[in-house]
Design a protein around this motif. Structure first.
Motif, PDB file in Angstrom:
ATOM      1  N   ARG A 191      40.371  39.320  30.950  1.00  0.00           N
ATOM      2  CA  ARG A 191      40.602  39.477  32.397  1.00  0.00           C
ATOM      3  C   ARG A 191      42.090  39.502  32.708  1.00  0.00           C
ATOM      4  N   ARG A 192      42.859  38.617  32.079  1.00  0.00           N
ATOM      5  CA  ARG A 192      44.312  38.594  32.314  1.00  0.00           C
ATOM      6  C   ARG A 192      44.954  39.890  31.854  1.00  0.00           C
ATOM      7  N   ARG A 193      44.529  40.423  30.713  1.00  0.00           N
ATOM      8  CA  ARG A 193      45.082  41.667  30.202  1.00  0.00           C
ATOM      9  C   ARG A 193      44.800  42.816  31.171  1.00  0.00           C
ATOM     10  N   GLU A 194      43.576  42.892  31.677  1.00  0.00           N
ATOM     11  CA  GLU A 194      43.229  43.955  32.624  1.00  0.00           C
ATOM     12  C   GLU A 194      44.010  43.810  33.930  1.00  0.00           C
ATOM     13  N   GLU A 195      44.180  42.586  34.408  1.00  0.00           N
ATOM     14  CA  GLU A 195      44.935  42.363  35.638  1.00  0.00           C
ATOM     15  C   GLU A 195      46.396  42.776  35.454  1.00  0.00           C
ATOM     16  N   ASN A 196      46.972  42.479  34.299  1.00  0.00           N
ATOM     17  CA  ASN A 196      48.359  42.859  34.033  1.00  0.00           C
ATOM     18  C   ASN A 196      48.512  44.369  33.950  1.00  0.00           C
ATOM     19  N   GLU A 197      47.505  45.058  33.406  1.00  0.00           N
ATOM     20  CA  GLU A 197      47.566  46.514  33.329  1.00  0.00           C
ATOM     21  C   GLU A 197      47.523  47.142  34.721  1.00  0.00           C
ATOM     22  N   ARG A 198      46.753  46.542  35.634  1.00  0.00           N
ATOM     23  CA  ARG A 198      46.596  47.110  36.974  1.00  0.00           C
ATOM     24  C   ARG A 198      47.692  46.664  37.938  1.00  0.00           C
ATOM     25  N   ARG A 199      48.491  45.693  37.549  1.00  0.00           N
ATOM     26  CA  ARG A 199      49.504  45.153  38.447  1.00  0.00           C
ATOM     27  C   ARG A 199      50.478  46.249  38.871  1.00  0.00           C
ATOM     28  N   GLY A 200      50.650  46.411  40.163  1.00  0.00           N
ATOM     29  CA  GLY A 200      51.589  47.381  40.701  1.00  0.00           C
ATOM     30  C   GLY A 200      51.012  48.773  40.850  1.00  0.00           C
ATOM     31  N   ILE A 201      49.765  48.984  40.465  1.00  0.00           N
ATOM     32  CA  ILE A 201      49.137  50.303  40.578  1.00  0.00           C
ATOM     33  C   ILE A 201      48.160  50.256  41.747  1.00  0.00           C
ATOM     34  N   LYS A 202      48.399  51.126  42.729  1.00  0.00           N
ATOM     35  CA  LYS A 202      47.531  51.133  43.903  1.00  0.00           C
ATOM     36  C   LYS A 202      46.236  51.888  43.640  1.00  0.00           C
TER      37      LYS A 202
END
Length: 83
Positions: free
Chosen positions: A35-46
């Protein structure tokens, strides 16, 4: 007195029920890390879908370029002419 303290704090058998098994704990940690890895990948992407489409287009263009280079025998498509 000893029985009073043991009944207040619980016995060893009860405390082992509070902790999940090592296998369950390992699985929970793995899920949390994912979950943390996926959240970091999506961070800053609208809009993650547009990014995914962009990546697919880029990969498709690269694949076509490689295929064209293979079919063309490595010869350049443009030829220079001087007058």
């Amino acid at each position: 007195m000893g029985s009073l303290c043991s009944s207040c704090f619980g016995s060893n058998g009860e405390s082992s029920n509070l902790m999940p098994s090592p296998e369950t704990r390992r699985r929970q940690q793995l899920e949390a890390a994912e979950r943390r890895r996926e959240e970091n990948e999506r961070r800053g992407i609208k809009n993650p879908d547009s990014i995914r489409r962009q990546q697919q287009r880029t990969e498709e263009m690269e694949r076509r370029e490689e295929e064209a280079a293979r079919v063309g025998g490595g010869a350049p498509n443009l030829k220079w002419q001087t007058a």
